[in-house]
Design a protein around this motif. Structure first.
Motif, PDB file in Angstrom:
ATOM      1  N   ILE A  73       0.893  -1.162   0.000  1.00 61.08           N
ATOM      2  CA  ILE A  73       0.000   0.000   0.000  1.00 61.08           C
ATOM      3  C   ILE A  73       0.927   1.207   0.000  1.00 61.08           C
ATOM      4  O   ILE A  73       1.837   1.305   0.819  1.00 61.08           O
ATOM      5  N   LEU A  74       0.710   2.092  -0.920  1.00 62.48           N
ATOM      6  CA  LEU A  74       1.551   3.277  -1.060  1.00 62.48           C
ATOM      7  C   LEU A  74       0.820   4.475  -0.475  1.00 62.48           C
ATOM      8  O   LEU A  74      -0.316   4.756  -0.850  1.00 62.48           O
ATOM      9  N   ILE A  75       1.459   5.154   0.463  1.00 60.20           N
ATOM     10  CA  ILE A  75       0.907   6.379   1.034  1.00 60.20           C
ATOM     11  C   ILE A  75       1.751   7.535   0.521  1.00 60.20           C
ATOM     12  O   ILE A  75       2.952   7.594   0.784  1.00 60.20           O
ATOM     13  N   LEU A  76       1.127   8.423  -0.226  1.00 57.01           N
ATOM     14  CA  LEU A  76       1.815   9.622  -0.709  1.00 57.01           C
ATOM     15  C   LEU A  76       1.278  10.823   0.054  1.00 57.01           C
ATOM     16  O   LEU A  76       0.064  11.007   0.159  1.00 57.01           O
ATOM     17  N   ILE A  77       2.196  11.624   0.573  1.00 55.84           N
ATOM     18  CA  ILE A  77       1.826  12.789   1.373  1.00 55.84           C
ATOM     19  C   ILE A  77       2.390  14.034   0.701  1.00 55.84           C
ATOM     20  O   ILE A  77       3.594  14.131   0.474  1.00 55.84           O
ATOM     21  N   SER A  78       1.501  14.959   0.384  1.00 61.59           N
ATOM     22  CA  SER A  78       1.923  16.198  -0.250  1.00 61.59           C
ATOM     23  C   SER A  78       0.903  17.277   0.081  1.00 61.59           C
ATOM     24  O   SER A  78      -0.301  17.061  -0.060  1.00 61.59           O
ATOM     25  N   TYR A  79       1.370  18.428   0.502  1.00 62.03           N
ATOM     26  CA  TYR A  79       0.447  19.513   0.815  1.00 62.03           C
ATOM     27  C   TYR A  79      -0.324  19.933  -0.436  1.00 62.03           C
ATOM     28  O   TYR A  79      -1.542  19.978  -0.445  1.00 62.03           O
ATOM     29  N   SER A  80       0.394  20.193  -1.521  1.00 62.66           N
ATOM     30  CA  SER A  80      -0.261  20.672  -2.738  1.00 62.66           C
ATOM     31  C   SER A  80      -0.806  19.531  -3.593  1.00 62.66           C
ATOM     32  O   SER A  80      -1.771  19.698  -4.324  1.00 62.66           O
ATOM     33  N   GLY A  81      -0.142  18.380  -3.528  1.00 61.43           N
ATOM     34  CA  GLY A  81      -0.533  17.268  -4.379  1.00 61.43           C
ATOM     35  C   GLY A  81      -0.196  17.482  -5.838  1.00 61.43           C
ATOM     36  O   GLY A  81      -0.662  16.761  -6.710  1.00 61.43           O
ATOM     37  N   GLN A  82       0.635  18.482  -6.109  1.00 63.29           N
ATOM     38  CA  GLN A  82       0.938  18.852  -7.486  1.00 63.29           C
ATOM     39  C   GLN A  82       2.431  18.777  -7.822  1.00 63.29           C
ATOM     40  O   GLN A  82       2.807  19.125  -8.928  1.00 63.29           O
ATOM     41  N   THR A  83       3.271  18.353  -6.902  1.00 61.73           N
ATOM     42  CA  THR A  83       4.703  18.340  -7.191  1.00 61.73           C
ATOM     43  C   THR A  83       5.026  17.339  -8.292  1.00 61.73           C
ATOM     44  O   THR A  83       4.468  16.250  -8.347  1.00 61.73           O
ATOM     45  N   ASN A  84       5.926  17.740  -9.161  1.00 61.28           N
ATOM     46  CA  ASN A  84       6.275  16.914 -10.324  1.00 61.28           C
ATOM     47  C   ASN A  84       6.803  15.542  -9.941  1.00 61.28           C
ATOM     48  O   ASN A  84       6.593  14.573 -10.661  1.00 61.28           O
ATOM     49  N   GLU A  85       7.520  15.447  -8.811  1.00 59.71           N
ATOM     50  CA  GLU A  85       8.090  14.153  -8.404  1.00 59.71           C
ATOM     51  C   GLU A  85       7.008  13.094  -8.199  1.00 59.71           C
ATOM     52  O   GLU A  85       7.271  11.903  -8.286  1.00 59.71           O
ATOM     53  N   LEU A  86       5.789  13.526  -7.913  1.00 57.14           N
ATOM     54  CA  LEU A  86       4.707  12.575  -7.652  1.00 57.14           C
ATOM     55  C   LEU A  86       4.210  11.883  -8.920  1.00 57.14           C
ATOM     56  O   LEU A  86       3.696  10.769  -8.865  1.00 57.14           O
ATOM     57  N   LYS A  87       4.349  12.536 -10.047  1.00 55.78           N
ATOM     58  CA  LYS A  87       3.756  12.019 -11.289  1.00 55.78           C
ATOM     59  C   LYS A  87       4.251  10.617 -11.641  1.00 55.78           C
ATOM     60  O   LYS A  87       3.461   9.729 -11.952  1.00 55.78           O
ATOM     61  N   ASN A  88       5.558  10.406 -11.592  1.00 52.48           N
ATOM     62  CA  ASN A  88       6.105   9.084 -11.923  1.00 52.48           C
ATOM     63  C   ASN A  88       5.641   8.016 -10.931  1.00 52.48           C
ATOM     64  O   ASN A  88       5.373   6.877 -11.313  1.00 52.48           O
ATOM     65  N   ILE A  89       5.562   8.394  -9.666  1.00 53.20           N
ATOM     66  CA  ILE A  89       5.152   7.430  -8.628  1.00 53.20           C
ATOM     67  C   ILE A  89       3.687   7.050  -8.822  1.00 53.20           C
ATOM     68  O   ILE A  89       3.325   5.869  -8.764  1.00 53.20           O
ATOM     69  N   ILE A  90       2.849   8.049  -9.038  1.00 49.57           N
ATOM     70  CA  ILE A  90       1.419   7.795  -9.255  1.00 49.57           C
ATOM     71  C   ILE A  90       1.219   6.922 -10.491  1.00 49.57           C
ATOM     72  O   ILE A  90       0.459   5.942 -10.458  1.00 49.57           O
ATOM     73  N   GLN A  91       1.915   7.232 -11.548  1.00 51.90           N
ATOM     74  CA  GLN A  91       1.803   6.455 -12.780  1.00 51.90           C
ATOM     75  C   GLN A  91       2.227   4.997 -12.544  1.00 51.90           C
ATOM     76  O   GLN A  91       1.572   4.063 -12.992  1.00 51.90           O
ATOM     77  N   TYR A  92       3.324   4.810 -11.822  1.00 50.31           N
ATOM     78  CA  TYR A  92       3.808   3.467 -11.516  1.00 50.31           C
ATOM     79  C   TYR A  92       2.785   2.701 -10.671  1.00 50.31           C
ATOM     80  O   TYR A  92       2.496   1.530 -10.935  1.00 50.31           O
ATOM     81  N   ALA A  93       2.237   3.367  -9.644  1.00 51.08           N
ATOM     82  CA  ALA A  93       1.249   2.724  -8.771  1.00 51.08           C
ATOM     83  C   ALA A  93       0.013   2.322  -9.565  1.00 51.08           C
ATOM     84  O   ALA A  93      -0.497   1.196  -9.415  1.00 51.08           O
ATOM     85  N   ASN A  94      -0.466   3.210 -10.394  1.00 50.01           N
ATOM     86  CA  ASN A  94      -1.656   2.906 -11.198  1.00 50.01           C
ATOM     87  C   ASN A  94      -1.393   1.765 -12.179  1.00 50.01           C
ATOM     88  O   ASN A  94      -2.198   0.858 -12.324  1.00 50.01           O
ATOM     89  N   ARG A  95      -0.265   1.814 -12.842  1.00 49.73           N
ATOM     90  CA  ARG A  95       0.086   0.789 -13.841  1.00 49.73           C
ATOM     91  C   ARG A  95       0.210  -0.591 -13.197  1.00 49.73           C
ATOM     92  O   ARG A  95      -0.156  -1.600 -13.793  1.00 49.73           O
ATOM     93  N   ASN A  96       0.722  -0.626 -11.954  1.00 52.75           N
ATOM     94  CA  ASN A  96       0.966  -1.896 -11.273  1.00 52.75           C
ATOM     95  C   ASN A  96      -0.114  -2.257 -10.258  1.00 52.75           C
ATOM     96  O   ASN A  96       0.063  -3.176  -9.469  1.00 52.75           O
ATOM     97  N   LYS A  97      -1.217  -1.516 -10.273  1.00 50.78           N
ATOM     98  CA  LYS A  97      -2.360  -1.780  -9.404  1.00 50.78           C
ATOM     99  C   LYS A  97      -1.956  -1.823  -7.925  1.00 50.78           C
ATOM    100  O   LYS A  97      -2.388  -2.708  -7.169  1.00 50.78           O
ATOM    101  N   ILE A  98      -1.128  -0.868  -7.530  1.00 52.39           N
ATOM    102  CA  ILE A  98      -0.727  -0.714  -6.133  1.00 52.39           C
ATOM    103  C   ILE A  98      -1.700   0.267  -5.488  1.00 52.39           C
ATOM    104  O   ILE A  98      -1.908   1.372  -5.994  1.00 52.39           O
ATOM    105  N   LEU A  99      -2.322  -0.151  -4.392  1.00 49.63           N
ATOM    106  CA  LEU A  99      -3.283   0.701  -3.694  1.00 49.63           C
ATOM    107  C   LEU A  99      -2.594   1.999  -3.266  1.00 49.63           C
ATOM    108  O   LEU A  99      -1.540   1.973  -2.636  1.00 49.63           O
TER     109      LEU A  99
END
Length: 191
Positions: A34-60
Motif C-alpha cells: 500500500i503506497l501512502i503519498l503525502i503532499s500539501y499541494s498534491g501537485q509536485t512533479n516528483e509525484l507524477k512518476n510514482i502515481i503512474q507506476y502505482a496505477n500501472r501496477n495496481k498498487i493501492l
C-alpha cells in the motif's frame, strides 16, 4: 517518522524519497504494498512518476493532501483531505502542514494497530530495548527455564549444593524430594 511508527506497531513500512523513486527506488514496491503519498499541494512533479507506476501496477494508493483539485487527490484510491493551513515561518516554510501530516500518520498507525488487534505483548516483542522494553518485560522474558534452573535432591550434601549454585550462577539452588516436589531453596546468602 510515519513509516517507523507503522513498523513499530506491526505494520512493516519503509520511507521512499519522491525524487529517488524516479531513479530506481520504485523497484522497492510490489503489488502487495500500500503506497501512502503525502503532499500539501498534491501537485509536485516528483509525484507524477510514482502515481503512474502505482496505477500501472495496481498498487493501492492512499493520498494525503490539502488540495482537492490536485492530481494526487484525483489519482488516489483512498483520499485523505487535510485542512489548508497557514505555514509558520514566513508563511511558506512547511511547518504547520507537516505537523498535521505527522498527526495523520500517527492516527493511521493507531487505526492499523486496533484493526490488527495489536497488543502490548506484541508491542513488547518489537521493542526489546530502551525504557519501553523495560516497562513491557514479562516474567517469562526474564525467567530461567529448563536445564538452566539449578535443582538439587534434598539427600545431596552441601558441597554439591555450593557447586551447583556456582555453576548455574543464579545465586540459588532449588531443593526437591523423591516426588520431585520443591522442599526448599538454598541461596548463596544462606551459605
Amino acid at each position: 517518522k510515519i513509516a517507523s511508527t507503522l513498523s513499530s506497531v506491526g505494520t512493516p513500512s519503509f520511507y521512499l524519497s519522491a525524487s529517488d523513486s524516479s531513479h530506481g527506488d520504485l523497484g522497492s514496491l510490489t503489488k502487495k504494498d500500500i503506497l501512502i503519498l503525502i503532499s500539501y499541494s498534491g501537485q509536485t512533479n516528483e509525484l507524477k512518476n510514482i502515481i503512474q507506476y502505482a496505477n500501472r501496477n495496481k498498487i493501492l494508493l492512499i493520498g494525503i493532501v490539502s488540495k482537492k483539485n490536485s492530481f494526487l487527490y484525483k489519482a488516489s484510491d483512498i483520499k485523505i483531505l487535510m485542512p489548508e493551513v497557514k505555514e509558520s515561518g514566513l508563511g511558506i516554510v512547511p511547518t504547520s502542514s507537516t505537523s498535521i501530516q505527522l498527526a495523520m500518520g500517527d492516527a493511521l498507525a493507531i487505526a492499523a494497530l486496533k484493526k490488527k488487534q495489536f497488543s502490548k505483548y506484541d508491542f513488547s516483542r518489537l521493542h526489546p530495548g530502551g525504557n519501553l522494553g523495560k516497562q513491557l518485560k514479562t516474567v517469562g522474558d526474564v525467567m530461567v527455564t529448563g536445564k538452566k534452573v539449578p535443582f538439587i535432591n534434598e539427600n545431596k550434601n552441601m558441597t554439591e549444593a555450593i557447586r551447583i549454585i556456582s555453576k548455574k550462577k543464579l545465586g540459588v539452588v532449588i531443593v526437591y524430594n523423591k516426588s520431585k516436589s520443591t522442599t526448599g531453596i538454598i541461596t548463596d546468602g544462606n551459605v
